[in-house]
Design a protein around this motif. Structure first.
Motif, PDB file in Angstrom:
ATOM      1  N   ASN A 154       8.056   1.079   5.143  1.00 21.59           N
ATOM      2  CA  ASN A 154       8.412   0.209   3.863  1.00 21.59           C
ATOM      3  C   ASN A 154       6.955   0.104   3.366  1.00 21.59           C
ATOM      4  N   ALA A 155       6.645   0.652   2.284  1.00 25.32           N
ATOM      5  CA  ALA A 155       5.604   0.662   1.418  1.00 25.32           C
ATOM      6  C   ALA A 155       5.752  -0.028   0.192  1.00 25.32           C
ATOM      7  N   GLU A 156       4.790  -0.970  -0.170  1.00 28.93           N
ATOM      8  CA  GLU A 156       4.595  -1.618  -1.371  1.00 28.93           C
ATOM      9  C   GLU A 156       3.641  -0.452  -2.235  1.00 28.93           C
ATOM     10  N   LEU A 157       4.151  -0.445  -3.568  1.00 27.58           N
ATOM     11  CA  LEU A 157       3.384   0.465  -4.497  1.00 27.58           C
ATOM     12  C   LEU A 157       2.822  -0.233  -5.910  1.00 27.58           C
ATOM     13  N   ARG A 158       2.050   0.582  -6.303  1.00 30.59           N
ATOM     14  CA  ARG A 158       1.535   0.259  -7.904  1.00 30.59           C
ATOM     15  C   ARG A 158       2.666   0.810  -8.627  1.00 30.59           C
ATOM     16  N   GLU A 159       2.838   0.254  -9.875  1.00 33.66           N
ATOM     17  CA  GLU A 159       3.857   0.664 -10.779  1.00 33.66           C
ATOM     18  C   GLU A 159       3.717   2.009 -11.093  1.00 33.66           C
ATOM     19  N   ASP A 160       2.532   2.499 -11.192  1.00 33.25           N
ATOM     20  CA  ASP A 160       2.134   3.889 -11.527  1.00 33.25           C
ATOM     21  C   ASP A 160       2.508   4.920 -10.255  1.00 33.25           C
ATOM     22  N   GLN A 161       2.894   4.376  -9.191  1.00 35.03           N
ATOM     23  CA  GLN A 161       3.052   5.273  -8.167  1.00 35.03           C
ATOM     24  C   GLN A 161       4.712   5.521  -8.001  1.00 35.03           C
ATOM     25  N   VAL A 162       5.390   4.556  -8.399  1.00 30.21           N
ATOM     26  CA  VAL A 162       6.778   4.815  -8.139  1.00 30.21           C
ATOM     27  C   VAL A 162       7.243   6.189  -8.611  1.00 30.21           C
ATOM     28  N   PRO A 163       6.989   6.770  -9.932  1.00 34.27           N
ATOM     29  CA  PRO A 163       7.396   8.090 -10.026  1.00 34.27           C
ATOM     30  C   PRO A 163       6.926   9.385  -9.269  1.00 34.27           C
ATOM     31  N   ILE A 164       5.625   8.826  -8.634  1.00 33.19           N
ATOM     32  CA  ILE A 164       4.963  10.006  -7.724  1.00 33.19           C
ATOM     33  C   ILE A 164       5.627  10.013  -6.503  1.00 33.19           C
ATOM     34  N   VAL A 165       6.027   8.941  -5.920  1.00 30.51           N
ATOM     35  CA  VAL A 165       6.611   8.852  -4.571  1.00 30.51           C
ATOM     36  C   VAL A 165       8.379   9.267  -4.644  1.00 30.51           C
ATOM     37  N   ALA A 166       8.801   9.000  -5.669  1.00 28.98           N
ATOM     38  CA  ALA A 166      10.440   9.089  -6.062  1.00 28.98           C
ATOM     39  C   ALA A 166      10.934  10.656  -5.491  1.00 28.98           C
ATOM     40  N   LEU A 205       9.462  12.761  -3.823  1.00 30.68           N
ATOM     41  CA  LEU A 205       8.738  13.294  -2.484  1.00 30.68           C
ATOM     42  C   LEU A 205       9.894  13.591  -1.170  1.00 30.68           C
ATOM     43  N   PRO A 206       9.865  14.438  -0.346  1.00 28.60           N
ATOM     44  CA  PRO A 206      10.655  14.816   0.575  1.00 28.60           C
ATOM     45  C   PRO A 206      10.634  13.531   1.552  1.00 28.60           C
ATOM     46  N   GLY A 207      11.745  13.017   1.978  1.00 24.63           N
ATOM     47  CA  GLY A 207      12.023  11.915   3.155  1.00 24.63           C
ATOM     48  C   GLY A 207      11.998  10.687   2.566  1.00 24.63           C
ATOM     49  N   VAL A 208      12.284  10.391   1.272  1.00 27.95           N
ATOM     50  CA  VAL A 208      12.212   9.338   0.423  1.00 27.95           C
ATOM     51  C   VAL A 208      13.910   8.920   0.663  1.00 27.95           C
ATOM     52  N   ILE A 209      13.946   7.540   1.146  1.00 26.33           N
ATOM     53  CA  ILE A 209      15.285   6.916   1.408  1.00 26.33           C
ATOM     54  C   ILE A 209      15.722   6.277   0.269  1.00 26.33           C
ATOM     55  N   ALA A 210      14.906   5.306  -0.082  1.00 29.30           N
ATOM     56  CA  ALA A 210      14.913   4.593  -1.475  1.00 29.30           C
ATOM     57  C   ALA A 210      13.914   4.158  -2.131  1.00 29.30           C
ATOM     58  N   ALA A 222       8.494  -0.751  -4.328  1.00 20.75           N
ATOM     59  CA  ALA A 222       8.365  -0.402  -2.806  1.00 20.75           C
ATOM     60  C   ALA A 222       9.398   0.994  -2.692  1.00 20.75           C
ATOM     61  N   ALA A 223       8.775   1.681  -1.873  1.00 20.30           N
ATOM     62  CA  ALA A 223       9.567   2.848  -1.390  1.00 20.30           C
ATOM     63  C   ALA A 223       9.682   2.666   0.251  1.00 20.30           C
ATOM     64  N   TYR A 224      10.753   3.204   0.514  1.00 18.36           N
ATOM     65  CA  TYR A 224      11.244   3.308   1.903  1.00 18.36           C
ATOM     66  C   TYR A 224      11.549   4.762   2.254  1.00 18.36           C
ATOM     67  N   GLY A 225      10.948   5.219   3.471  1.00 17.87           N
ATOM     68  CA  GLY A 225      11.113   6.428   3.920  1.00 17.87           C
ATOM     69  C   GLY A 225      10.839   6.869   5.283  1.00 17.87           C
ATOM     70  N   ALA A 275       9.099   9.707   8.175  1.00 19.66           N
ATOM     71  CA  ALA A 275       7.666  10.106   8.444  1.00 19.66           C
ATOM     72  C   ALA A 275       7.441  11.433   7.742  1.00 19.66           C
ATOM     73  N   GLU A 276       8.289  12.102   7.463  1.00 23.72           N
ATOM     74  CA  GLU A 276       7.997  13.196   6.436  1.00 23.72           C
ATOM     75  C   GLU A 276       7.658  12.773   5.112  1.00 23.72           C
ATOM     76  N   PHE A 277       8.310  11.812   4.602  1.00 27.01           N
ATOM     77  CA  PHE A 277       7.815  11.026   3.214  1.00 27.01           C
ATOM     78  C   PHE A 277       6.345  10.351   3.259  1.00 27.01           C
ATOM     79  N   VAL A 278       6.099   9.763   4.499  1.00 26.55           N
ATOM     80  CA  VAL A 278       4.624   9.085   4.630  1.00 26.55           C
ATOM     81  C   VAL A 278       3.496  10.201   4.545  1.00 26.55           C
ATOM     82  N   ARG A 279       3.905  11.327   5.115  1.00 28.68           N
ATOM     83  CA  ARG A 279       2.923  12.533   5.564  1.00 28.68           C
ATOM     84  C   ARG A 279       2.733  13.207   4.072  1.00 28.68           C
TER      85      ARG A 279
END
Length: 180
Positions: free
Chosen positions: A132-144, A146-151, A159-162, A164-168
């Motif tokens: 569970n990672a809190e994000l800055r607004e500008d990070q949302v499209p970057i992480v969306a 990525l592999p391993g993102v759940i939501a 926030a993004a949920y994912g 271990a693959e997502f975190v890496r």
């Protein structure tokens, strides 16, 4: 100064055998590993043990706290307080967290953000869970993408949920930085 934090959400209690494997991994990966209580570890993590070669000129051994919390294990009040203002996570990740592991860096240099992320992924390899990672607004499209993102969510905050693959994958992004 406190540094970045990532949370691993867990659906159920971590078995004692998995906590023992986690402890063994942390001892191998650290210059110092002090068990403050069962499931809580005060560490100086070797950045190199996580595959980090660029430490930005700072000591490769970084101070971090890894803390399992929840009913019967410890820090129940902290777990409840941290989750009191969270969005309903069950529709996002498939379960309502009953336990969590906080990975907290005690310094805030760029290397500490990478150490926090890669240590979180390594802990997830041992115990499972969802980051569970809190994000800055500008990070949302970057992480969306990525592999391993759940939501991802923007309410009540980004926030993004994912996995271990997502975190890496996120930690490899140019200018990677955790919110805190």
């Amino acid at each position: 100064m406190s540094g970045p934090v990532l949370v691993i959400e867990l659906a159920e209690a971590v078995p004692h055998a998995a906590i023992q494997r986690l402890h063994e991994f942390l001892v191998r990966s650290s210059a110092r590993c002090k068990e403050k209580r069962f499931g809580e570890y005060d560490l100086n993590v070797h950045a190199e043990s996580l595959g980090i070669t660029d430490t930005g000129g700072v000591d490769g051994s970084r101070p971090v706290l890894v803390s399992l919390m929840g009913p019967g294990i410890g820090d129940e009040a902290i777990f409840e307080a941290e989750h009191a203002d969270e969005v309903d996570q069950e529709p996002l990740i498939g379960f309502a967290p009953t336990y969590a592991i906080d990975v907290i860096a005690f310094c805030n240099r760029p290397v500490d953000h990478v150490v926090t992320a890669l240590l979180t992924a390594a802990v997830m390899d041992v115990v499972g869970g969802v980051a569970n990672a809190e994000l800055r607004e500008d990070q949302v499209p970057i992480v969306a993408g990525l592999p391993g993102v759940i939501a991802t969510t923007t309410n009540p905050w980004p926030a993004a949920y994912g996995s271990a693959e997502f975190v890496r994958a996120w930690a490899q992004q140019p200018g990677f930085r955790l919110l805190k």
